[in-house]
Design a protein around this motif. Structure first.
Motif, PDB file in Angstrom:
ATOM      1  N   TRP A 475       0.812  -1.218   0.000  1.00  0.00           N
ATOM      2  CA  TRP A 475       0.000   0.000   0.000  1.00  0.00           C
ATOM      3  C   TRP A 475       0.845   1.267   0.000  1.00  0.00           C
ATOM      4  N   ARG A 476       2.097   1.169   0.446  1.00  0.00           N
ATOM      5  CA  ARG A 476       2.919   2.381   0.485  1.00  0.00           C
ATOM      6  C   ARG A 476       3.294   2.890  -0.903  1.00  0.00           C
ATOM      7  N   VAL A 477       3.270   2.012  -1.925  1.00  0.00           N
ATOM      8  CA  VAL A 477       3.642   2.456  -3.264  1.00  0.00           C
ATOM      9  C   VAL A 477       2.519   3.240  -3.936  1.00  0.00           C
ATOM     10  N   GLY A 479       1.124   6.023  -2.924  1.00  0.00           N
ATOM     11  CA  GLY A 479       1.049   7.431  -2.535  1.00  0.00           C
ATOM     12  C   GLY A 479       0.846   8.393  -3.690  1.00  0.00           C
ATOM     13  N   LEU A 627       0.493   8.626   2.406  1.00  0.00           N
ATOM     14  CA  LEU A 627       1.085   7.363   1.982  1.00  0.00           C
ATOM     15  C   LEU A 627       2.500   7.574   1.444  1.00  0.00           C
ATOM     16  N   ALA A 628       2.670   8.605   0.628  1.00  0.00           N
ATOM     17  CA  ALA A 628       3.996   8.890   0.078  1.00  0.00           C
ATOM     18  C   ALA A 628       4.970   9.267   1.189  1.00  0.00           C
ATOM     19  N   LYS A 631       6.087   6.163   3.059  1.00  0.00           N
ATOM     20  CA  LYS A 631       7.025   5.384   2.250  1.00  0.00           C
ATOM     21  C   LYS A 631       8.403   6.028   2.238  1.00  0.00           C
ATOM     22  N   ARG A 632       8.466   7.317   1.994  1.00  0.00           N
ATOM     23  CA  ARG A 632       9.758   8.004   1.924  1.00  0.00           C
ATOM     24  C   ARG A 632      10.442   8.052   3.277  1.00  0.00           C
ATOM     25  N   LYS A 634      10.231   5.782   5.595  1.00  0.00           N
ATOM     26  CA  LYS A 634      10.789   4.451   5.833  1.00  0.00           C
ATOM     27  C   LYS A 634      12.072   4.255   5.027  1.00  0.00           C
ATOM     28  N   GLU A 635      12.079   4.744   3.776  1.00  0.00           N
ATOM     29  CA  GLU A 635      13.273   4.621   2.945  1.00  0.00           C
ATOM     30  C   GLU A 635      14.429   5.430   3.499  1.00  0.00           C
TER      31      GLU A 635
END
Length: 636
Positions: A475-477, A479, A627-628, A631-632, A634-635
């Protein structure tokens, strides 16, 4: 308590200045430890928090010997409005901004420490924090009522002047804090960009700023839309956006921030737009300061209903000086480092994803330039730009942005394949075209509206289809695709409400049904509340449906009459009624908010189709940003 508040402000300013100096020396010489700067950062945050708590305590304890407390609160205000009076005035809003910035600094230094770039980034950020605190020191909220009002009696006033009735609303508790947090967060990409230019490291901005930029754009965008919803549902201006200069001044840095977001995406992937990204990071925060100058310096006092009109000469020149220093210093640093910033050669041709991102950024910058021009014009001349100017100039830009949102997802990084891009787009293009043909058959003949509907539907269909495929990766992709689908829905809501709303001003005679916009409306009388406001009863009937609306009017002192609309909402349309005035039974044509036995009620009535798409699109867009960001983060 006021002495304690002023001491905390001075100590916070000193701590911020020393922290910036220590961090700066550590950035110049690696032999110098940044640890003292870190301690001073903590001290600054504690002092700013202490000053904020002192002001809040003075407000809650109704200490009207303090000029700020007397000006923006009274003993009858409920707790949540007392809290919101903290940032209702200029001094308190600057202090709240400094508090948000101090809170961000506590998280930022840890993030930059993990990347090994704490000293240069925090040197810049703490300089910004010092400037914010300086504004509060110069215009202190802890001045006595006799300093603020020299003619006041010798004894403290028994009660305060109270919060402006326009601000006594739930959104006042939510909207300004969110907006100030967005402004404070926009200083992070700026600080990282300056640090990168300072240390000749073009990799700092895309590597370290991306999650912070997502956060600042999401929060600032949310603040803007909360303000729009406030205006729509409460203030009775007839809509959610009036292109007011203060509304625009918040929108412009958001547009440049979103443009920066897309250039950083391309830079992270291909190495393109290195200098462009740095310039946009500098520009975005410069525009935040320009927004502050417009709203807080008094230059728009006659052009905007939002702006402060009496800031004081010291604040005016401080804001102007800060704006000039940041703008000129940033430009000079960018020119100085232009050659040393490595720009990688891109491959593949024009129809590549990085080119599409660049074109999208240019479109957003064009929109920002148009809005900035219209907003700044009252400063340069007595001319004011009409809302129709913004609508007309932004329409083709919105169409271009929506088309780029759709086509870019079918383009490849650094590889041009026009045939594959077109073939992949055919399904979404066909669905959008068919939808517009059906709308044209239904009677819509506005070419500009149909073009924007086509582009927005194309973007929506593409992102839904791409999102359905990519959700398998987690789901994180989703965003970016969710955010873009939200923007498409938002544009559909804008064009539906902007081009296809119907509006009529009518006079409703009491107990006499009247046809209004395809509905039968009957004014059934009014009741007066204890606070002096008058609530009007309006019965609305359509085939198969009936409901009541209760708009109101209230005296608001120097602000005249506060008109609060009432709205009957559904997915397909909103029926919006705002009172204009009362026509007395005794004096024909006279309008007053004080008559309790009116003969008739004058209203502005409108039917706004599909405005639910606008609010729903905003929610979807913000969900995509979240969401974006997750994700970012976490990266990173």
């Amino acid at each position: 308590m006021t002495v304690l508040g002023n001491v905390a402000l001075f100590a916070g300013l000193l701590s911020a200045v020393l922290s910036a100096i220590v961090y700066g020396r550590s950035a110049v010489s690696q032999k110098r430890s940044p640890f003292p700067g870190r301690l001073l950062l903590f001290a600054c945050s504690i002092f700013v928090l202490a000053a904020s708590l002192v002001l809040l305590d003075l407000i809650l304890s109704h200490d009207y010997s303090v000029g700020y407390v007397y000006s923006y609160s009274d003993s009858a205000l409920p707790l949540h409005y007392l809290i919101s009076s903290f940032y209702a005035g200029q001094e308190g809003s600057f202090l709240f901004w400094a508090l948000c910035s101090a809170a961000i600094a506590l998280f930022l230094h840890r993030s930059m420490k993990a990347r090994g770039i704490e000293s240069p980034v925090m040197a810049v950020f703490m300089t910004v924090e010092a400037f914010l605190i300086l504004l509060v020191v110069v215009r202190s909220p802890f001045r006595s009522v006799w300093d603020v009002f020299p003619g006041a009696p010798a004894s403290p006033p028994p009660d305060g002047r109270g919060l402006n009735p326009l601000l006594q609303n739930l959104w006042m508790v939510i909207h300004p804090p969110v907006l100030f947090l967005g402004f404070a967060a926009m200083a992070v990409p700026f600080s990282i960009a300056v640090a990168g230019l300072w240390k000749k490291r073009s990799d700092l901005l895309p590597a370290a700023a991306f999650p912070w930029l997502l956060f600042s754009v999401a929060v600032l965008g949310l603040g803007i839309m909360l303000g729009a919803y406030w205006a729509y549902g409460v203030l009775g201006w007839g809509g959610y956006w009036g292109w007011d200069p203060v509304e625009n001044s918040s929108l412009v840095p958001w547009l440049t921030g979103v443009a920066l977001l897309h250039t950083l995406l391309a830079q992270r992937r291909t190495g393109a737009y290195v200098r462009t990204g740095a310039a946009l990071a500098l520009l975005s925060f410069t525009l935040v300061l320009f927004s502050t100058f417009l709203t807080r310096s008094g230059v728009l006092g006659d052009a905007s209903v939002h702006a402060f009109t009496d800031p004081g000469a010291q604040i005016y020149w401080l804001l102007l000086s800060g704006l000039v220093i940041v703008a000129s210093g940033g430009a000079a640093l960018l020119l100085l480092r232009a050659r040393s910033f490595r720009v990688e050669e891109t491959r593949g041709g024009i129809l590549t994803r990085e080119t599409a991102l660049g074109l999208g950024s240019i479109a957003l910058l064009l929109s920002a330039a148009v809005v900035l021009f219209g907003t700044s014009l009252p400063i340069l001349s007595k001319t004011r730009v009409e809302p129709a100017f913004y609508d007309a100039t932004n329409l083709p830009i919105a169409i271009a942005v929506a088309l780029l949102i759709g086509f870019s997802l079918f383009m490849q990084w650094e590889v041009q394949d026009a045939g594959a891009t077109f073939r992949s787009s055919l399904t979404s293009l066909g669905a959008a075209a068919l939808s517009c043909i059906l709308l044209a058959a239904a009677g819509i003949r506005d070419a500009g509206a149909l073009l924007l509907i086509f582009a927005a539907l194309f973007a929506f269909f593409v992102n839904v289809m791409k999102g359905a495929v990519s959700v398998r990766g987690g789901w994180r992709v989703l965003g970016g695709k969710v955010a873009h689908a939200g923007i498409a829905l938002f544009l559909l809501g804008v064009i539906a409400t902007g081009r296809f709303s119907s509006k009529e001003q009518v006079t409703l005679r009491q107990y006499t049904p009247q046809a209004v916009l395809g509905r039968s409306m009957t004014y059934t009388g009014s009741t007066q509340r204890r606070d002096g406001s008058i609530v009007f009863g309006i019965s609305v009937m359509t085939p198969g449906e009936s409901y009541r609306l209760a708009p109101s009017m209230a005296p608001s002192g120097e602000q005249g009459v506060l008109r609060t609309p009432d709205i009957a909402s559904s997915f397909m349309r909103d029926v919006y009624v705002s009172p204009v005035g009362l026509e007395s039974a005794n004096v024909a044509g006279a309008s007053t908010a004080a008559s309790l036995a009116p003969e008739s009620l004058v209203i502005d009535a409108s039917v706004k189709p599909l405005i639910s798409l606008l609010w729903g699109g905003t929610v979807v867009m913000m969900a995509g940003f979240v969401l974006a960001f997750l994700k970012r983060s976490k990266e990173s």
